[in-house]
Structure formats: C-alpha cells, structure tokens
Design a protein around this motif. Structure first.
Motif, PDB file in Angstrom:
ATOM      1  N   MET A   1       0.842  -1.176   0.000  1.00 10.05           N
ATOM      2  CA  MET A   1       0.000   0.000   0.000  1.00 10.05           C
ATOM      3  C   MET A   1       0.887   1.238   0.000  1.00 10.05           C
ATOM      4  SD  MET A   1      -3.055   0.767   2.570  1.00 10.05           S
ATOM      5  CE  MET A   1      -4.118   2.111   2.316  1.00 10.05           C
ATOM      6  N   CYS A   2       0.621   2.140  -0.894  1.00 10.88           N
ATOM      7  CA  CYS A   2       1.427   3.349  -1.052  1.00 10.88           C
ATOM      8  C   CYS A   2       0.921   4.439  -0.114  1.00 10.88           C
ATOM      9  CB  CYS A   2       1.338   3.814  -2.506  1.00 10.88           C
ATOM     10  SG  CYS A   2       2.416   5.191  -2.846  1.00 10.88           S
ATOM     11  N   LYS A   3       1.840   5.121   0.495  1.00 13.64           N
ATOM     12  CA  LYS A   3       1.489   6.201   1.411  1.00 13.64           C
ATOM     13  C   LYS A   3       1.164   7.455   0.605  1.00 13.64           C
ATOM     14  CE  LYS A   3       3.079   7.891   5.807  1.00 13.64           C
ATOM     15  NZ  LYS A   3       4.205   7.965   6.732  1.00 13.64           N
ATOM     16  N   GLN A   4       0.073   8.128   0.967  1.00 13.29           N
ATOM     17  CA  GLN A   4      -0.329   9.337   0.270  1.00 13.29           C
ATOM     18  C   GLN A   4       0.569  10.503   0.652  1.00 13.29           C
ATOM     19  OE1 GLN A   4      -4.352  10.539   0.879  1.00 13.29           O
ATOM     20  NE2 GLN A   4      -5.059   9.498  -0.940  1.00 13.29           N
ATOM     21  N   LYS A   5       0.826  11.354  -0.325  1.00 12.44           N
ATOM     22  CA  LYS A   5       1.597  12.555  -0.082  1.00 12.44           C
ATOM     23  C   LYS A   5       0.700  13.574   0.612  1.00 12.44           C
ATOM     24  CE  LYS A   5       4.178  16.097  -2.531  1.00 12.44           C
ATOM     25  NZ  LYS A   5       4.524  16.622  -3.855  1.00 12.44           N
ATOM     26  N   VAL A   6       1.228  14.193   1.666  1.00 15.42           N
ATOM     27  CA  VAL A   6       0.460  15.172   2.422  1.00 15.42           C
ATOM     28  C   VAL A   6       1.218  16.486   2.425  1.00 15.42           C
ATOM     29  CG1 VAL A   6      -0.504  15.757   4.674  1.00 15.42           C
ATOM     30  CG2 VAL A   6      -0.524  13.396   3.914  1.00 15.42           C
ATOM     31  N   ILE A   7       0.521  17.564   2.074  1.00 15.40           N
ATOM     32  CA  ILE A   7       1.091  18.902   2.123  1.00 15.40           C
ATOM     33  C   ILE A   7       0.623  19.537   3.429  1.00 15.40           C
ATOM     34  CG2 ILE A   7       1.126  21.169   1.032  1.00 15.40           C
ATOM     35  CD1 ILE A   7       0.495  19.667  -1.610  1.00 15.40           C
ATOM     36  N   LYS A   8       1.560  20.089   4.185  1.00 17.09           N
ATOM     37  CA  LYS A   8       1.228  20.692   5.480  1.00 17.09           C
ATOM     38  C   LYS A   8       1.437  22.193   5.410  1.00 17.09           C
ATOM     39  CE  LYS A   8       2.531  16.540   7.956  1.00 17.09           C
ATOM     40  NZ  LYS A   8       3.396  15.942   8.954  1.00 17.09           N
ATOM     41  N   LEU A   9       0.398  22.937   5.803  1.00 20.25           N
ATOM     42  CA  LEU A   9       0.455  24.396   5.831  1.00 20.25           C
ATOM     43  C   LEU A   9       0.181  24.877   7.251  1.00 20.25           C
ATOM     44  CD1 LEU A   9      -1.756  25.200   2.709  1.00 20.25           C
ATOM     45  CD2 LEU A   9       0.724  25.129   2.803  1.00 20.25           C
ATOM     46  N   LYS A  10       0.805  25.971   7.630  1.00 21.29           N
ATOM     47  CA  LYS A  10       0.510  26.623   8.900  1.00 21.29           C
ATOM     48  C   LYS A  10      -0.010  28.018   8.571  1.00 21.29           C
ATOM     49  CE  LYS A  10       2.721  25.926  12.621  1.00 21.29           C
ATOM     50  NZ  LYS A  10       3.520  25.845  13.825  1.00 21.29           N
ATOM     51  N   LEU A  11      -1.242  28.287   8.963  1.00 18.78           N
ATOM     52  CA  LEU A  11      -1.900  29.552   8.641  1.00 18.78           C
ATOM     53  C   LEU A  11      -2.353  30.258   9.908  1.00 18.78           C
ATOM     54  CD1 LEU A  11      -4.187  28.140   5.804  1.00 18.78           C
ATOM     55  CD2 LEU A  11      -2.023  29.334   5.507  1.00 18.78           C
ATOM     56  N   PHE A  12      -2.421  31.576   9.859  1.00 13.94           N
ATOM     57  CA  PHE A  12      -2.952  32.393  10.945  1.00 13.94           C
ATOM     58  C   PHE A  12      -4.266  32.976  10.449  1.00 13.94           C
ATOM     59  CE2 PHE A  12       1.565  32.211  11.619  1.00 13.94           C
ATOM     60  CZ  PHE A  12       1.677  32.060  12.993  1.00 13.94           C
ATOM     61  N   ILE A  13      -5.382  32.499  11.031  1.00 11.09           N
ATOM     62  CA  ILE A  13      -6.709  32.867  10.549  1.00 11.09           C
ATOM     63  C   ILE A  13      -7.532  33.381  11.728  1.00 11.09           C
ATOM     64  CG2 ILE A  13      -8.753  32.070   9.320  1.00 11.09           C
ATOM     65  CD1 ILE A  13      -7.098  29.722   8.287  1.00 11.09           C
TER      66      ILE A  13
END
Length: 146
Positions: A1-13
């Motif tokens: 099973m292939c691991k999904q690519k995850v994009i991580k963002l840090k936002l100030f909202i």
C-alpha cells in the motif's frame, strides 16, 4: 500500500473570519482545495470564539488562531486548530495594540502571567515556559508586576 503525499500548511486565521478571498483563497487554491468548503467548515468550528471579546476594539476583536492544514493528494483536507500566539494573548490581556521594548506599554500581574503560561504551554515545565513568555512580554513592552 502506497502512502499518500500530504502537504502541510501553517496559517494564521481569525476565528470565524475565513473567506475565500486573498490571502487565504489563493494559498489553498494552488493545492486544489475547495476554498469555500474549507471556509465554511472553519467558520462553523470557530464561530463562537469571538463572543468573548469586545467588538469595539478593531485590533483585538478578532481572535487569531494558528491552524495546521493537511492537504492530501486527492484534494481532501483536515485542519487542526492550535492555541493563539503568545504575543496575541499578551496584547489581548493587557490591551496593548502596538508595543515597543524600550517603553512600558502595559502591565500584567504575576497571577495572570502564571495562568497564561500554564494555558499556552501546558505540556512543558513551568520555569522554561515562563522564561519564553517573559521574553515575549519584554519584547512587546509589557512589564510583569509582582
């Protein structure tokens, strides 16, 4: 099973203030996220937080939150809401809009300082977290009164 690519963002909202307009919309849109759905989900999750603040003061009436957004390859997302930045909490507690380290812009009592330290850094030891908070207070121009 292939691991999904995850994009991580840090936002100030601001709490309850996410909108699909810039700067939030283009940041999420470049990764293919449905920005309207994100804004609706975020605003529903944080809508009650601004009730604790005075609406008359424009600078401090919005509760700024640190949000970690994880975007998966299939364009689904999850967001995690963290505690606000220390500088925001100190400015909110003392009513200081803009501080400077050379002048005393506001004061905070020792009991409020300890309470804020325990709130923000609950997983760390009190002496080390108090040093971090004290440095931030000093840089804003807030004096701790014993």
């Amino acid at each position: 099973m292939c691991k999904q690519k995850v994009i991580k963002l840090k936002l100030f909202i601001p709490a309850g203030g996410a909108s699909a307009t810039p700067p939030l919309g283009p940041v999420l849109g470049q990764f293919g996220v449905n920005t309207v759905q994100f804004c609706n989900d975020f605003n529903n999750a944080t809508s009650g937080l601004n009730l604790f603040f005075d609406e008359g003061d424009d600078d401090l009436s919005t509760f700024i939150l640190v949000v970690d957004v994880h975007i998966h390859e299939d364009r689904t997302f999850k967001f995690f809401i963290n505690k606000p930045p220390v500088s925001f909490l100190l400015r909110m507690l003392t009513g200081v809009k803009v501080g400077a380290p050379q002048t005393v812009a506001g004061t905070i009592s020792l009991s409020e300082f300890i309470y804020l330290t325990q709130f923000k850094f609950s997983s760390r030891s009190l002496p080390s977290s108090a040093k971090m908070l004290k440095g931030t207070a000093r840089s804003i121009g807030i004096k701790i009164v014993i």
